[in-house]
Write a protein that holds these residues in place. Structure first.
Motif, PDB file in Angstrom:
ATOM      1  N   HIS A  31      -0.073   5.505   7.126  1.00 55.05           N
ATOM      2  CA  HIS A  31      -0.022   6.271   5.874  1.00 55.05           C
ATOM      3  C   HIS A  31       0.016   7.765   6.147  1.00 55.05           C
ATOM      4  CE1 HIS A  31      -1.882   2.684   3.463  1.00 55.05           C
ATOM      5  NE2 HIS A  31      -0.687   2.436   3.945  1.00 55.05           N
ATOM      6  N   LYS A  42      -0.521  -9.313   8.355  1.00 54.02           N
ATOM      7  CA  LYS A  42      -1.826  -8.664   8.236  1.00 54.02           C
ATOM      8  C   LYS A  42      -1.802  -7.372   9.038  1.00 54.02           C
ATOM      9  CE  LYS A  42      -4.211 -11.624   5.728  1.00 54.02           C
ATOM     10  NZ  LYS A  42      -4.797 -11.251   4.406  1.00 54.02           N
ATOM     11  N   THR A  60       0.845  -1.185   0.000  1.00 48.58           N
ATOM     12  CA  THR A  60       0.000   0.000   0.000  1.00 48.58           C
ATOM     13  C   THR A  60       0.882   1.236   0.000  1.00 48.58           C
ATOM     14  OG1 THR A  60      -1.556  -1.244   1.353  1.00 48.58           O
ATOM     15  CG2 THR A  60      -1.929   1.133   1.154  1.00 48.58           C
ATOM     16  N   GLU A  66       1.721  -6.180   3.160  1.00 48.09           N
ATOM     17  CA  GLU A  66       1.173  -7.413   3.713  1.00 48.09           C
ATOM     18  C   GLU A  66       1.711  -8.595   2.922  1.00 48.09           C
ATOM     19  OE1 GLU A  66      -3.103  -5.376   4.312  1.00 48.09           O
ATOM     20  OE2 GLU A  66      -3.006  -7.505   4.882  1.00 48.09           O
ATOM     21  N   GLY A  95      -4.832  -4.124  10.246  1.00 50.15           N
ATOM     22  CA  GLY A  95      -6.180  -3.580  10.157  1.00 50.15           C
ATOM     23  C   GLY A  95      -6.208  -2.226   9.473  1.00 50.15           C
ATOM     24  N   ASN A  96      -7.383  -1.809   9.066  1.00 56.45           N
ATOM     25  CA  ASN A  96      -7.524  -0.545   8.337  1.00 56.45           C
ATOM     26  C   ASN A  96      -7.151   0.670   9.186  1.00 56.45           C
ATOM     27  OD1 ASN A  96      -8.380  -1.738   5.926  1.00 56.45           O
ATOM     28  ND2 ASN A  96     -10.518  -1.784   6.583  1.00 56.45           N
ATOM     29  N   CYS A  97      -7.515   0.624  10.464  1.00 58.27           N
ATOM     30  CA  CYS A  97      -7.253   1.784  11.317  1.00 58.27           C
ATOM     31  C   CYS A  97      -5.758   2.062  11.471  1.00 58.27           C
ATOM     32  CB  CYS A  97      -7.917   1.605  12.669  1.00 58.27           C
ATOM     33  SG  CYS A  97      -7.739   3.029  13.763  1.00 58.27           S
ATOM     34  N   LYS A 117      -3.416   1.010   9.586  1.00 59.40           N
ATOM     35  CA  LYS A 117      -2.872   1.248   8.251  1.00 59.40           C
ATOM     36  C   LYS A 117      -3.029   2.721   7.867  1.00 59.40           C
ATOM     37  CE  LYS A 117      -3.811  -1.779   5.082  1.00 59.40           C
ATOM     38  NZ  LYS A 117      -4.523  -2.566   4.037  1.00 59.40           N
ATOM     39  N   GLU A 118      -4.194   3.264   8.161  1.00 66.13           N
ATOM     40  CA  GLU A 118      -4.428   4.675   7.852  1.00 66.13           C
ATOM     41  C   GLU A 118      -3.509   5.582   8.658  1.00 66.13           C
ATOM     42  OE1 GLU A 118      -8.538   5.325   8.560  1.00 66.13           O
ATOM     43  OE2 GLU A 118      -9.220   4.091   6.865  1.00 66.13           O
ATOM     44  N   LYS A 119      -3.293   5.241   9.924  1.00 69.32           N
ATOM     45  CA  LYS A 119      -2.402   6.055  10.760  1.00 69.32           C
ATOM     46  C   LYS A 119      -0.973   6.015  10.238  1.00 69.32           C
ATOM     47  CE  LYS A 119      -5.076   5.614  15.044  1.00 69.32           C
ATOM     48  NZ  LYS A 119      -5.327   7.061  15.183  1.00 69.32           N
ATOM     49  N   THR A 150       2.653   0.297   4.025  1.00 68.94           N
ATOM     50  CA  THR A 150       2.397  -1.008   4.624  1.00 68.94           C
ATOM     51  C   THR A 150       2.494  -2.090   3.563  1.00 68.94           C
ATOM     52  OG1 THR A 150       0.021  -0.712   4.313  1.00 68.94           O
ATOM     53  CG2 THR A 150       0.936  -0.106   6.452  1.00 68.94           C
TER      54      THR A 150
END
Length: 484
Positions: free
Chosen positions: A457, A447, A19, A465, A449-451, A453-455, A463
């Motif tokens: 970025h 793996k 990502t 995976e 999580g989205n939360c 991952k957003e932080k 990130t």
């Protein structure tokens, strides 16, 4: 701790997900590794402290049979204990040699990857020679495939080198923080030698002379020696290059420069007087300045004196005295050898995957060196085995690697608070994780999580995976990073 499956590197259903995030750069120099003959490679091949590569696969354990100490360091307080505290000298309970031998045999059956038994405290093993050597005698007799090690301040080393050699203790660590008595007087409160207590420069001088004599004696006895040096900003930080030169001249195999741990709650002199430890950047700079002289250890976890498991994984609370004394030892030499053979087969697969990844990188660069390309750092969540194989939220540390497009080099580890705690996460924990890996350009995880991952970025950290060999994932990410 389970043996990794040997077909993991050939699985076709694993995907690598990268990502993108914001770009940036950070570089550092790598450590120089001297050439080693086959005999020496064999001696360290299964020792997680002496071999950075082995620490991904093999475990160690320490037994706390040596309570007394003959020096007082200003960074040590053996009375403090917290079950979650990873710090030299810390133990939850003392053992007799017989209890220690029983514990070793229990764990050697439960954790067949355990290859090394060390006596490292909580005091000094050679200030407790009867208990220390009795422990080694019992274990050598019943578990001959386990390597024996001890860690010492070196004060009494010359008097026991022959006994150490006789018991086939092949690895000895000396904690040597300075070769200057004036600096030593700032590090050591007192030294007890031949029934007399010495302070200040006088005590430090005695200790330093005995340490260097002991190091030379180990070389003459063909016993591998690792030297630990605690880096104390403003006291010995600039001096450690001279320490490095001195120990290399006397035959030390490995130099481990460790950061001072000086939290006030530990009750140490340095902790109570406000002496700070080094930053990660300061520590790395000193390690890099010494790396041209000899092999540096960068994967140390500053283990407890009753640590059990892989480096970075402490399972000591699974084997407290009330538990292991009720367990029947299941040590079996043949079973352990089978497990080790499986590990070695897996290591061969890992090596082949590393070589292939490196060859692919060189081929993609048309055989050209990438010396002018940026060097970057990546953080890896791993449970061992040399793989990216841990969920971001389960990691309690990240292993940090430097990538330059041709090679992937281990740099350090960064301890963190676990992000996922019973399904919940705290904002403060996330912020601390971001700070811990702020100089990294990506996090490699199985793996995430989205939360989080957003932080990441938002902090400019990409990130990745994947479930594959660390070097392969890191080089693939680097190729994309440079292309962008």
């Amino acid at each position: 701790m389970t043996l990794p499956a040997t077909n993991i590197l050939t699985s076709s259903n694993q995907e690598t997900i990268i990502t993108p995030a914001k770009s940036g750069g950070c570089g550092c120099d790598s450590s120089t590794t001297p050439e080693m003959d086959e005999k020496l490679i064999e001696r360290i091949a299964k020792h997680p402290c002496y071999s950075e590569e082995a620490h991904h696969h093999y475990a160690r354990m320490h037994v706390a049979v040596a309570p007394a100490c003959n020096i007082q360091c200003n960074y040590c307080n053996r009375k403090y204990d917290c079950a979650n505290e990873s710090r030299p000298g810390v133990v939850s309970e003392l053992l007799t040699p017989e209890e220690a031998a029983h514990k070793v045999l229990v764990i050697a059956g439960k954790i067949p990857q355990m290859t090394v038994l060390g006596v490292a405290g909580p005091g000094d093993p050679l200030a407790n020679p009867e208990k220390t050597f009795r422990t080694f005698e019992l274990i050598a007799d019943k578990a001959p495939d386990i390597k024996l090690c001890l860690s010492t301040n070196g004060l009494m080393l010359t008097e026991y080198v022959d006994r150490i050699k006789q018991l086939n203790i092949d690895h000895v660590t000396i904690t040597l923080n300075t070769i200057d008595p004036e600096i030593g007087a700032q590090i050591y409160s007192w030294v007890h030698y031949k029934r007399k207590r010495y302070r200040g420069v006088e005590g430090a001088k005695i200790l330093l002379e005995k340490q260097l004599e002991g190091l030379q004696a180990l070389k003459e006895a063909d016993i591998l020696c690792k030297v630990n040096s605690v880096m104390i900003p403003g006291i010995n930080d600039q001096h450690l290059v001279e320490v490095n030169k001195a120990i290399r001249a006397r035959g030390a195999f490995l130099h481990n420069i460790m950061p001072l741990i000086s939290a006030p709650e530990h009750g140490t002199h340095f902790g109570l007087t406000g002496q700070r430890g080094p930053t990660g950047k300061e520590l790395k700079e000193v390690q890099d300045n010494c790396s041209g002289n000899m092999k540096m250890m960068r994967h140390c976890r500053q283990c407890r004196a009753d640590a059990v498991g892989l480096l970075g994984e402490d399972r000591s609370q699974e084997f407290t005295k009330d538990k292991f004394l009720e367990m029947t030892p299941e040590y079996n030499f043949e079973t352990r050898q089978e497990v080790h053979e499986g590990i070695e087969k897996f290591r061969e697969e890992i090596k082949a995957a590393k070589d292939k990844a490196k060859a692919t990188a060189v081929e993609s660069n048309n055989g050209k060196s990438l010396q002018n390309k940026p060097k970057i750092l990546v953080a890896v969540a791993t449970k061992g085995g040399g793989l990216v194989n841990q969920h971001f939220g389960h990691a309690k540390e990240f292993q940090v690697y430097e990538v330059d497009g041709n090679e992937v080099r281990f740099v350090s580890h960064r301890k963190i608070d676990q992000y996922c705690q019973g399904g919940y996460s705290e904002e403060a924990t996330a912020d601390n994780i971001m700070k811990a890996i702020a100089d990294c350009k990506a996090v490699l995880v199985s793996k995430i999580g989205n939360c989080p991952k957003e932080k990441l970025h938002e902090a400019g950290i990409q990130t990745v995976e994947a479930y594959d060999v660390i070097e392969k994932v890191a080089l693939e990410f680097y190729e994309q990073y440079v292309a962008e």
